[in-house]
Design a protein around this motif. Structure first.
Motif, PDB file in Angstrom:
ATOM      1  N   LYS A  84       0.834  -1.201   0.000  1.00 59.65           N
ATOM      2  CA  LYS A  84       0.000   0.000   0.000  1.00 59.65           C
ATOM      3  C   LYS A  84       0.872   1.256   0.000  1.00 59.65           C
ATOM      4  O   LYS A  84       0.639   2.195  -0.761  1.00 59.65           O
ATOM      5  CB  LYS A  84      -0.918  -0.020   1.221  1.00 59.65           C
ATOM      6  CG  LYS A  84      -1.910   1.092   1.262  1.00 59.65           C
ATOM      7  CD  LYS A  84      -2.833   0.929   2.457  1.00 59.65           C
ATOM      8  CE  LYS A  84      -3.837   2.065   2.505  1.00 59.65           C
ATOM      9  NZ  LYS A  84      -4.723   1.952   3.667  1.00 59.65           N
ATOM     10  N   SER A  85       1.902   1.262   0.832  1.00 61.07           N
ATOM     11  CA  SER A  85       2.798   2.407   0.923  1.00 61.07           C
ATOM     12  C   SER A  85       3.577   2.593  -0.378  1.00 61.07           C
ATOM     13  O   SER A  85       3.709   3.713  -0.881  1.00 61.07           O
ATOM     14  CB  SER A  85       3.764   2.203   2.086  1.00 61.07           C
ATOM     15  OG  SER A  85       4.712   3.224   2.131  1.00 61.07           O
ATOM     16  N   PHE A  86       4.114   1.498  -0.926  1.00 60.48           N
ATOM     17  CA  PHE A  86       4.896   1.581  -2.158  1.00 60.48           C
ATOM     18  C   PHE A  86       4.054   2.100  -3.312  1.00 60.48           C
ATOM     19  O   PHE A  86       4.468   2.992  -4.047  1.00 60.48           O
ATOM     20  CB  PHE A  86       5.469   0.205  -2.521  1.00 60.48           C
ATOM     21  CG  PHE A  86       6.222   0.209  -3.822  1.00 60.48           C
ATOM     22  CD1 PHE A  86       7.536   0.592  -3.869  1.00 60.48           C
ATOM     23  CD2 PHE A  86       5.590  -0.151  -5.002  1.00 60.48           C
ATOM     24  CE1 PHE A  86       8.231   0.618  -5.066  1.00 60.48           C
ATOM     25  CE2 PHE A  86       6.268  -0.139  -6.205  1.00 60.48           C
ATOM     26  CZ  PHE A  86       7.594   0.244  -6.233  1.00 60.48           C
ATOM     27  N   CYS A  87       2.864   1.543  -3.470  1.00 58.92           N
ATOM     28  CA  CYS A  87       2.007   1.950  -4.589  1.00 58.92           C
ATOM     29  C   CYS A  87       1.627   3.422  -4.487  1.00 58.92           C
ATOM     30  O   CYS A  87       1.625   4.143  -5.489  1.00 58.92           O
ATOM     31  CB  CYS A  87       0.764   1.068  -4.649  1.00 58.92           C
ATOM     32  SG  CYS A  87       1.124  -0.634  -5.137  1.00 58.92           S
ATOM     33  N   MET A  90       4.986   5.497  -5.287  1.00 55.28           N
ATOM     34  CA  MET A  90       5.435   5.428  -6.675  1.00 55.28           C
ATOM     35  C   MET A  90       4.422   6.010  -7.644  1.00 55.28           C
ATOM     36  O   MET A  90       4.795   6.595  -8.651  1.00 55.28           O
ATOM     37  CB  MET A  90       5.755   3.984  -7.044  1.00 55.28           C
ATOM     38  CG  MET A  90       6.999   3.457  -6.387  1.00 55.28           C
ATOM     39  SD  MET A  90       8.483   4.396  -6.781  1.00 55.28           S
ATOM     40  CE  MET A  90       8.832   3.765  -8.395  1.00 55.28           C
ATOM     41  N   SER A  91       3.135   5.864  -7.359  1.00 59.03           N
ATOM     42  CA  SER A  91       2.128   6.469  -8.234  1.00 59.03           C
ATOM     43  C   SER A  91       2.251   7.979  -8.203  1.00 59.03           C
ATOM     44  O   SER A  91       2.112   8.645  -9.230  1.00 59.03           O
ATOM     45  CB  SER A  91       0.731   6.041  -7.799  1.00 59.03           C
ATOM     46  OG  SER A  91       0.596   4.651  -7.923  1.00 59.03           O
ATOM     47  N   LYS A  95       3.245  10.527 -11.418  1.00 56.34           N
ATOM     48  CA  LYS A  95       2.475  11.699 -11.827  1.00 56.34           C
ATOM     49  C   LYS A  95       3.315  12.966 -11.828  1.00 56.34           C
ATOM     50  O   LYS A  95       3.227  13.776 -12.745  1.00 56.34           O
ATOM     51  CB  LYS A  95       1.289  11.901 -10.881  1.00 56.34           C
ATOM     52  CG  LYS A  95       0.191  10.897 -11.053  1.00 56.34           C
ATOM     53  CD  LYS A  95      -0.918  11.144 -10.057  1.00 56.34           C
ATOM     54  CE  LYS A  95      -1.951  10.037 -10.108  1.00 56.34           C
ATOM     55  NZ  LYS A  95      -2.954  10.176  -9.056  1.00 56.34           N
ATOM     56  N   LYS A  96       4.137  13.163 -10.798  1.00 54.39           N
ATOM     57  CA  LYS A  96       4.837  14.429 -10.614  1.00 54.39           C
ATOM     58  C   LYS A  96       6.222  14.490 -11.239  1.00 54.39           C
ATOM     59  O   LYS A  96       6.663  15.557 -11.641  1.00 54.39           O
ATOM     60  CB  LYS A  96       4.979  14.747  -9.108  1.00 54.39           C
ATOM     61  CG  LYS A  96       3.676  14.911  -8.391  1.00 54.39           C
ATOM     62  CD  LYS A  96       3.065  16.244  -8.680  1.00 54.39           C
ATOM     63  CE  LYS A  96       1.790  16.420  -7.872  1.00 54.39           C
ATOM     64  NZ  LYS A  96       1.127  17.658  -8.146  1.00 54.39           N
ATOM     65  N   MET A  97       6.923  13.359 -11.283  1.00 54.26           N
ATOM     66  CA  MET A  97       8.342  13.421 -11.638  1.00 54.26           C
ATOM     67  C   MET A  97       8.720  12.764 -12.950  1.00 54.26           C
ATOM     68  O   MET A  97       9.896  12.586 -13.213  1.00 54.26           O
ATOM     69  CB  MET A  97       9.171  12.798 -10.504  1.00 54.26           C
ATOM     70  CG  MET A  97       9.038  13.529  -9.214  1.00 54.26           C
ATOM     71  SD  MET A  97      10.175  12.880  -8.023  1.00 54.26           S
ATOM     72  CE  MET A  97      10.068  14.114  -6.765  1.00 54.26           C
ATOM     73  N   ALA A 103       5.879   8.257 -18.643  1.00 58.55           N
ATOM     74  CA  ALA A 103       4.676   7.764 -17.964  1.00 58.55           C
ATOM     75  C   ALA A 103       3.886   6.805 -18.846  1.00 58.55           C
ATOM     76  O   ALA A 103       3.262   5.869 -18.348  1.00 58.55           O
ATOM     77  CB  ALA A 103       3.799   8.932 -17.545  1.00 58.55           C
ATOM     78  N   ASN A 104       3.927   7.006 -20.161  1.00 60.90           N
ATOM     79  CA  ASN A 104       3.171   6.162 -21.090  1.00 60.90           C
ATOM     80  C   ASN A 104       3.989   5.010 -21.665  1.00 60.90           C
ATOM     81  O   ASN A 104       3.439   4.155 -22.356  1.00 60.90           O
ATOM     82  CB  ASN A 104       2.608   7.009 -22.229  1.00 60.90           C
ATOM     83  CG  ASN A 104       1.580   8.006 -21.731  1.00 60.90           C
ATOM     84  OD1 ASN A 104       0.844   7.736 -20.792  1.00 60.90           O
ATOM     85  ND2 ASN A 104       1.545   9.172 -22.353  1.00 60.90           N
ATOM     86  N   ASP A 105       5.281   4.977 -21.396  1.00 60.44           N
ATOM     87  CA  ASP A 105       6.152   3.938 -21.936  1.00 60.44           C
ATOM     88  C   ASP A 105       6.034   2.668 -21.072  1.00 60.44           C
ATOM     89  O   ASP A 105       6.368   2.690 -19.892  1.00 60.44           O
ATOM     90  CB  ASP A 105       7.599   4.428 -21.940  1.00 60.44           C
ATOM     91  CG  ASP A 105       8.567   3.404 -22.497  1.00 60.44           C
ATOM     92  OD1 ASP A 105       8.102   2.448 -23.158  1.00 60.44           O
ATOM     93  OD2 ASP A 105       9.779   3.559 -22.286  1.00 60.44           O
ATOM     94  N   PRO A 106       5.577   1.543 -21.619  1.00 59.38           N
ATOM     95  CA  PRO A 106       5.438   0.325 -20.815  1.00 59.38           C
ATOM     96  C   PRO A 106       6.778  -0.264 -20.377  1.00 59.38           C
ATOM     97  O   PRO A 106       6.829  -1.052 -19.443  1.00 59.38           O
ATOM     98  CB  PRO A 106       4.685  -0.637 -21.729  1.00 59.38           C
ATOM     99  CG  PRO A 106       4.900  -0.122 -23.100  1.00 59.38           C
ATOM    100  CD  PRO A 106       5.113   1.353 -22.983  1.00 59.38           C
TER     101      PRO A 106
END
Length: 119
Positions: A84-87, A90-91, A95-97, A103-106
């Motif tokens: 929960k903390s990691f997700c 990292m999410s 978004k910010k960094m 962000a769109n590159d798999p």
């Protein structure tokens, strides 16, 4: 007049700190002797997992290089407080960094690690 009390007069905060010596594996020593640079496995490709994050060798290398830290652990994709903390962390970083391209590159490292943790 003050009488000497032996070692009790020494202030431990004023004493110099002992330096920690980092141990090197024999393979690192051989690579260094041959003129190559010695970098920990977690900074090289062999310490990184194909699915994102670090593999066991990378985590062990990081833990050896940073002995005072609590240590890295394997991903916890099944659930629990670490997931929960990691997700959440990292999410927010995604978004910010990161740029829109990253962000769109798999195949970006951040997206691979989010998939490995099943976020």
């Amino acid at each position: 007049m003050r009488a000497s009390r032996g070692m009790g007069d020494i202030n431990p905060s004023k004493m110099p700190k002992a330096k920690r010596v980092q141990r090197r594996d024999s393979t690192d020593f051989e690579r260094f002797a041959e003129g190559g640079s010695v970098t920990p496995a977690w900074q090289r490709a062999e310490g990184k997992s194909e699915s994102g994050g670090l593999n066991a060798a990378g985590r062990a290398s990081y833990n050896r290089a940073n002995p005072g830290k609590p240590g890295l652990k394997a991903p916890q994709p099944e659930g629990g407080p670490r997931k929960k903390s990691f997700c959440a962390r990292m999410s927010g970083m995604k978004k910010k960094m990161t740029s829109a391209k990253t962000a769109n590159d798999p195949d970006s490292r951040i997206n691979k690690s989010l998939r490995a943790w099943k976020c």
